[in-house]
Design a protein around this motif. Structure first.
Motif, mmCIF file in Angstrom:
data_model
loop_
_atom_site.group_PDB
_atom_site.id
_atom_site.type_symbol
_atom_site.label_atom_id
_atom_site.label_comp_id
_atom_site.label_asym_id
_atom_site.label_seq_id
_atom_site.Cartn_x
_atom_site.Cartn_y
_atom_site.Cartn_z
ATOM 1 N N PHE A 61 0.817 -1.215 0.000
ATOM 2 C CA PHE A 61 0.000 0.000 0.000
ATOM 3 C C PHE A 61 0.850 1.264 0.000
ATOM 4 C CE2 PHE A 61 -2.801 -3.057 2.217
ATOM 5 C CZ PHE A 61 -3.927 -2.958 1.408
ATOM 6 N N TYR A 62 0.421 2.248 -0.799
ATOM 7 C CA TYR A 62 0.958 3.604 -0.722
ATOM 8 C C TYR A 62 -0.208 4.543 -0.407
ATOM 9 C CZ TYR A 62 5.074 1.822 -3.217
ATOM 10 O OH TYR A 62 6.185 1.107 -3.589
ATOM 11 N N PRO A 63 -0.034 5.475 0.521
ATOM 12 C CA PRO A 63 -1.101 6.445 0.758
ATOM 13 C C PRO A 63 -1.383 7.268 -0.498
ATOM 14 C CG PRO A 63 0.555 6.542 2.495
ATOM 15 C CD PRO A 63 1.125 5.700 1.394
ATOM 16 N N ARG A 64 -2.599 7.720 -0.614
ATOM 17 C CA ARG A 64 -3.013 8.601 -1.694
ATOM 18 C C ARG A 64 -3.888 9.700 -1.096
ATOM 19 N NH1 ARG A 64 0.498 6.488 -3.795
ATOM 20 N NH2 ARG A 64 0.613 5.404 -5.797
ATOM 21 N N TYR A 65 -3.853 10.884 -1.729
ATOM 22 C CA TYR A 65 -4.700 11.984 -1.261
ATOM 23 C C TYR A 65 -6.157 11.699 -1.630
ATOM 24 C CZ TYR A 65 -0.624 14.818 -0.138
ATOM 25 O OH TYR A 65 0.532 15.290 0.425
ATOM 26 N N CYS A 66 -7.039 11.851 -0.651
ATOM 27 C CA CYS A 66 -8.476 11.658 -0.846
ATOM 28 C C CYS A 66 -9.208 12.920 -0.402
ATOM 29 C CB CYS A 66 -8.975 10.459 -0.044
ATOM 30 S SG CYS A 66 -8.210 8.887 -0.521
ATOM 31 N N LYS A 117 3.148 17.795 1.871
ATOM 32 C CA LYS A 117 1.944 18.576 2.156
ATOM 33 C C LYS A 117 0.987 17.753 3.027
ATOM 34 C CE LYS A 117 1.355 21.939 -1.575
ATOM 35 N NZ LYS A 117 0.877 23.001 -0.690
ATOM 36 N N PRO A 118 0.634 18.243 4.222
ATOM 37 C CA PRO A 118 -0.291 17.489 5.071
ATOM 38 C C PRO A 118 -1.690 17.394 4.470
ATOM 39 C CG PRO A 118 0.137 19.648 6.016
ATOM 40 C CD PRO A 118 1.089 19.487 4.872
ATOM 41 N N SER A 119 -2.021 18.320 3.585
ATOM 42 C CA SER A 119 -3.306 18.243 2.876
ATOM 43 C C SER A 119 -3.215 19.100 1.616
ATOM 44 C CB SER A 119 -4.469 18.715 3.763
ATOM 45 O OG SER A 119 -4.313 20.083 4.109
ATOM 46 N N LEU A 120 -4.108 18.812 0.674
ATOM 47 C CA LEU A 120 -4.212 19.595 -0.558
ATOM 48 C C LEU A 120 -5.568 20.281 -0.592
ATOM 49 C CD1 LEU A 120 -2.936 17.009 -3.250
ATOM 50 C CD2 LEU A 120 -1.578 18.703 -1.998
ATOM 51 N N THR A 122 3.048 10.862 -5.689
ATOM 52 C CA THR A 122 4.338 10.201 -5.886
ATOM 53 C C THR A 122 5.241 10.385 -4.671
ATOM 54 O OG1 THR A 122 4.210 10.492 -8.288
ATOM 55 C CG2 THR A 122 6.388 10.080 -7.351
ATOM 56 N N LYS A 123 5.215 11.556 -4.065
ATOM 57 C CA LYS A 123 6.025 11.814 -2.865
ATOM 58 C C LYS A 123 5.599 10.924 -1.697
ATOM 59 C CE LYS A 123 7.326 15.897 -1.666
ATOM 60 N NZ LYS A 123 7.330 17.311 -1.221
ATOM 61 N N LEU A 124 4.347 10.505 -1.692
ATOM 62 C CA LEU A 124 3.848 9.674 -0.598
ATOM 63 C C LEU A 124 4.346 8.235 -0.660
ATOM 64 C CD1 LEU A 124 0.120 10.854 -0.423
ATOM 65 C CD2 LEU A 124 1.947 11.400 1.184
ATOM 66 N N GLN A 125 5.034 7.862 -1.730
ATOM 67 C CA GLN A 125 5.514 6.487 -1.849
ATOM 68 C C GLN A 125 6.535 6.127 -0.772
ATOM 69 O OE1 GLN A 125 6.813 5.712 -5.859
ATOM 70 N NE2 GLN A 125 4.778 6.013 -6.727
ATOM 71 N N GLN A 126 7.144 7.124 -0.152
ATOM 72 C CA GLN A 126 8.104 6.846 0.911
ATOM 73 C C GLN A 126 7.404 6.391 2.202
ATOM 74 O OE1 GLN A 126 10.129 10.675 1.599
ATOM 75 N NE2 GLN A 126 8.320 11.572 0.631
ATOM 76 N N PHE A 127 6.072 6.474 2.248
ATOM 77 C CA PHE A 127 5.322 6.059 3.433
ATOM 78 C C PHE A 127 4.591 4.747 3.181
ATOM 79 C CE2 PHE A 127 5.199 10.802 3.338
ATOM 80 C CZ PHE A 127 6.184 10.990 4.289
ATOM 81 N N LYS A 128 5.292 3.816 2.608
ATOM 82 C CA LYS A 128 4.737 2.516 2.240
ATOM 83 C C LYS A 128 4.184 1.781 3.458
ATOM 84 C CE LYS A 128 6.240 -1.668 -0.212
ATOM 85 N NZ LYS A 128 7.391 -2.258 -0.930
ATOM 86 N N LEU A 129 3.028 1.143 3.281
ATOM 87 C CA LEU A 129 2.390 0.348 4.317
ATOM 88 C C LEU A 129 2.524 -1.116 3.905
ATOM 89 C CD1 LEU A 129 0.670 0.322 6.922
ATOM 90 C CD2 LEU A 129 -1.361 0.573 5.468
#
Length: 265
Positions: free
Chosen positions: A29-34, A185-188, A204-211
């Protein structure tokens, strides 16, 4: 004494396509902005622009038993991976707080937020052991809050009349330490989220926070129809870098279909 729980011991992540499910099995899993609506936390006298529609980085799960999953699947898709709740707890994945504008919980959060976060100018300028630091923790707590019911952003538009409380959501959001370390960015804003280039860059930047998870954490793999099962198993056998032959054999026993769920659960 018999116990008949209304929640599952599994955390399910539903998705709309087989290709996304296959990607999760390979890459995890990679986080994504929702995009979500937090306007219930605005006060009548002090409205903060970023406390309306904003996109938050997350991975979402639910613990809805398969016998009750039909409505959820209509909104989120007929493919899913189910992982043990013990795995989720070990990763800090947490149930969200459901509330609504006139609820006491929303009122307390609204007052605390406007007295702390609302006075911050630059989140990147905060320092540990300060009130500003506490304010950011409160900001992240709001990321774990959700309206009791409202509108769902899905496929580029809003779906009205969704009772989020029925989703029994568990959520993973990157930690405060990660946010400060990597300065993501904590939020968009809605405008940033709906701009494909900005959203894709930040995702793409969130890929470093892999679950991450291991094959033994997987309890269910849900496909849409039985006609997909054989081809799916063939694809699993080619994922040699991640899964051993024994892992693949075990995972094939965890496959069920939405067709089976509709008929038998």
């Amino acid at each position: 004494m018999d116990y008949n729980p209304i929640s599952a011991d599994t955390l399910f992540h539903y998705t709309s396509s087989l290709s996304i499910l296959e990607s999760i099995l390979v890459n995890e899993f990679y986080p994504r902005y929702c995009l979500e609506d937090h306007s219930m936390f605005n006060s009548k006298h002090n409205r903060l622009p970023h406390l309306c529609e904003r996109a938050i980085p997350m991975v979402c799960f639910c613990d809805i038993p398969l016998s009750s999953i039909r409505n959820h699947a209509k909104n989120y898709g007929n493919y899913a991976i189910g992982l043990s709740k013990d795995w989720g707890k070990s990763k800090g994945i947490s149930p969200v707080l459901y509330t609504y504008e006139k609820a006491t919980t929303a009122g307390y959060l609204r007052g605390s937020y406007h007295e702390s976060v609302g006075k911050l100018i630059d989140l990147n300028s905060i320092k540990p052991a300060t009130l500003d630091f506490i304010a950011v923790y409160l900001e992240l707590f709001l990321f774990m809050s959700k309206p009791y019911e409202g509108t769902l952003w899905r496929n580029g538009k809003y779906v009205d009349g969704v009772r989020f409380y029925d989703e029994r959501e568990w959520r993973y959001v990157p930690s405060l330490d990660s946010m400060l370390q990597y300065k993501f960015k904590p939020s968009l804003t809605k405008e940033e989220f709906t701009a494909d280039d900005i959203r894709n860059y930040n995702n793409t930047k969130l890929q470093q926070f892999k679950l991450s998870f291991s094959p033994s954490d997987i309890k269910y793999i849900i496909l849409d129809s039985e006609t997909e099962v054989l081809d799916f198993i063939k694809k699993l056998r080619y994922i040699k870098a991640k899964y051993s032959k024994d892992d693949i054999d075990l995972l094939t026993t965890r496959i069920i279909t939405m067709e089976q769920i509709r008929k038998d659960f």
